[in-house]
Design an enzyme around this catalytic site. Structure first.
Site, mmCIF file in Angstrom:
data_model
loop_
_atom_site.group_PDB
_atom_site.id
_atom_site.type_symbol
_atom_site.label_atom_id
_atom_site.label_comp_id
_atom_site.label_asym_id
_atom_site.label_seq_id
_atom_site.Cartn_x
_atom_site.Cartn_y
_atom_site.Cartn_z
ATOM 1 N NE ARG A 61 -1.809 -2.272 2.555
ATOM 2 C CZ ARG A 61 -2.040 -3.500 2.278
ATOM 3 N NH1 ARG A 61 -2.866 -3.799 1.539
ATOM 4 N NH2 ARG A 61 -1.153 -4.298 2.699
ATOM 5 C CE LYS A 90 26.798 -4.697 -7.069
ATOM 6 N NZ LYS A 90 27.210 -3.465 -7.966
ATOM 7 N NE ARG A 111 7.138 0.570 4.958
ATOM 8 C CZ ARG A 111 6.058 0.093 4.644
ATOM 9 N NH1 ARG A 111 5.857 -1.297 4.244
ATOM 10 N NH2 ARG A 111 5.182 0.951 5.080
ATOM 11 C CG HIS A 139 3.912 3.890 8.318
ATOM 12 N ND1 HIS A 139 3.779 4.656 7.486
ATOM 13 C CD2 HIS A 139 3.639 2.739 8.051
ATOM 14 C CE1 HIS A 139 3.516 4.193 6.245
ATOM 15 N NE2 HIS A 139 3.420 2.904 6.474
HETATM 16 C C1 NCD Z 1 1.900 -1.152 8.006
HETATM 17 C C2 NCD Z 1 3.458 -1.025 8.123
HETATM 18 O O1 NCD Z 1 4.276 -1.283 7.429
HETATM 19 O O2 NCD Z 1 4.052 -0.613 9.286
HETATM 20 N N1 NCD Z 1 1.571 -1.534 6.673
HETATM 21 C C3 NCD Z 1 1.171 -0.265 6.067
HETATM 22 O O3 NCD Z 1 2.101 0.614 5.636
HETATM 23 N N2 NCD Z 1 -0.180 0.021 5.578
HETATM 24 C C4 NCD Z 1 1.657 -2.227 8.977
HETATM 25 C C5 NCD Z 1 1.818 -3.521 8.684
HETATM 26 O O4 NCD Z 1 2.789 -3.965 8.378
HETATM 27 O O5 NCD Z 1 1.432 -4.369 9.843
#
Ligand code: NCD
Length: 468
Positions: A61, A90, A111, A139
């Site tokens: 997502r 690497k 991320r 997040h």
């Molecule tokens: C979440 C995450 O990556 O922290 N997912 C997301 O971004 N919608 C929640 C999860 O992975 O449980």
């Protein structure tokens, strides 16, 4: 100055509301008919801009909605850093990767499994960095989607009772969300899986920095015996729930007489469900037994009659499929809102907001000098014979496709082609350099000819600027 979004506290409440209003506008203009929560079509606001998505952890997502957002804004996307096929395999450091990527893109969304990785990346580069999740830390863009979903459904967040269910210890979405909820006046009711309570650091900040007050559930609500998994309710500043707290004397009387005095029944406006974050468990750590499951069976009581169920997804076993058709289940809409919300965020960080009303920013510099350009509007008060001896033309700069000066009085815009830096008395056109000077050292001119006529020195020749 570039802006990053690393934690939810990087945005003020007013900025979050601005993002929501802009997301509303995108939905109004691009919503897909009956499925009005989906964005269709393409604009050209971000034409010429590139976003790179650096995902060192799996994502569906967050990554795809960011990419969809950028493309629907008219920009383009450079695919993700796959930890297997890119130089990360690497052993390349994050520092090197992002410093290289800033040569190719205008904004980075990333991320990473390490907490603090996004802040570090933001320090390494001069383009905006957006945190799409850094380990178990935060997040923030998920929180924008979560809050936006509630705002769309409810219009307000104050006083909502929000039940947080599942792995509250490791869930980064939860950590950003609790701060966001507290800031908008919603009450937080943790219902963690056993052993997966909110980290002490988060509850401490909730109380000390966000001024939430913890109450035992009995202090606020009657008849909660059926809810052994809930101990505490964090009541946000300004919430009317504070009023329900029973004063100590009355509480003693209530305990003696068995009467639930002023307590109201506990009803949940929102139930925010999260999966067990298996990837963050330390080796050998026991998996959650008795992990709560939210389904229509769990939500059958009166307190859940109006509950909206949110989940950042992906779900594993903690969210019943029977809720997919239940009007209380909002998680697919919540995921769809990822696009307009992230469009609005990108537009804000890249300063592209096409709907922005060009009001004078509170800290705008005002340029005014007796030798500088007059207002070009003959009807402006600055030209009025009785006023011109009192008023000196004043402007603030508005950046559009050209550099414009807006008269502070009549608000007419005029193109400014150059300025004079009074310290050197030379004509210049580098507006970034002008922005760094005190406004009193800058004189604006509509043309170089006017500046020369006013007695200033011509712009320094290219060659002359180079050190010997
Ligand atoms: C979440 C995450 O990556 O922290 N997912 C997301 O971004 N919608 C929640 C999860 O992975 O449980």
């Amino acid at each position: 100055m570039k802006r990053d979004l690393v934690t939810i506290s990087d945005l003020s409440n007013a900025e979050i509301e601005e993002i929501f209003h802009l997301a509303d506008t995108y939905l109004d203009e691009m919503g897909a008919g009956e499925r009005a929560h989906q964005i269709r079509g393409r604009r050209s606001d971000a034409e010429g801009y590139l976003m790179t998505s650096l995902f060192y952890e799996p994502s569906t997502r967050t990554r795809f909605s960011f990419e969809a957002a950028m493309v629907r804004l008219g920009g383009n996307v450079l695919g993700t850093v796959d930890p297997v096929t890119s130089s990360a395999a690497k052993g390349e450091s994050l520092a090197d990767t992002v410093r290289v990527m800033q040569n190719y893109a205008d904004v980075i969304v990333m991320r990473h499994p390490s907490e603090g990785a996004a802040r570090a990346a933001a320090e390494y580069v001069e383009i905006p960095v957006i945190n799409g999740g850094d380990g178990g830390h935060e997040h923030p863009t998920q929180t924008l989607c979560d809050l936006y979903t509630l705002y769309r459904e409810n219009g307000f967040l104050r006083d909502l009772n929000v039940l947080l269910v599942g792995d509250l210890r490791n869930g980064r979405t939860v950590h950003s969300l609790v701060y966001g909820l507290a800031r908008f006046g919603a009450n937080i009711i943790p219902m963690p899986a056993k052993g997966f309570e909110l980290p002490g650091e988060v509850t401490r900040r909730l109380q000390e920095e966000y001024h939430c007050r913890p109450y035992a559930k009995e202090e606020l609500f009657g008849g909660t015996e059926d809810m052994p998994q809930i101990d505490v309710i964090y009541v946000a500043p300004g919430s009317s729930l504070h009023m329900s707290a029973i004063p100590p004397q009355q509480r003693e009387d209530a305990a003696e007489t068995g009467v639930n005095a002023a307590r109201q029944p506990l009803a949940f406006d929102v139930c925010y469900v999260t999966r067990l974050q298996g990837e963050r468990l330390s080796p050998g750590q026991k998996l959650g037994v008795d992990y709560p499951v939210i389904d229509t069976q769990f939500l059958r009581g009166k307190r859940y009659a109006e509950t909206r169920v949110l989940h950042p997804l992906p779900r594993v076993n903690e969210l019943g499929y029977d809720l997919d058709k239940d009007p209380r289940g909002l998680y697919f809409k919540q995921a769809a809102y990822g696009v307009p919300v992230r469009m609005a965020l990108i537009a804000k960080l890249l300063d592209l907001d096409p709907f922005r009303t060009a009001e004078r920013p509170p800290a705008a510099k005002i340029y005014s000098h007796r030798q500088g350009m007059p207002c070009g509007n003959a009807r402006c008060i600055t030209h009025h014979p009785s006023e011109s001896k009192h008023l000196q033309p004043k402007f603030w700069l508005v950046k559009s496709s050209r550099m414009l000066a807006r008269c502070c009085y009549c608000e007419t815009d005029f193109e400014v082609r150059c300025y004079v830096d009074l310290s050197s008395r030379r004509i210049a056109t580098d507006w970034d350099a002008a922005a760094a000077l005190p406004a009193s050292d800058v004189v604006l001119f509509a043309s170089e000819k006017d500046a020369l006529a006013a007695g200033f020195r011509p712009a320094q020749a290219e060659g002359a600027r180079r050190p010997a």
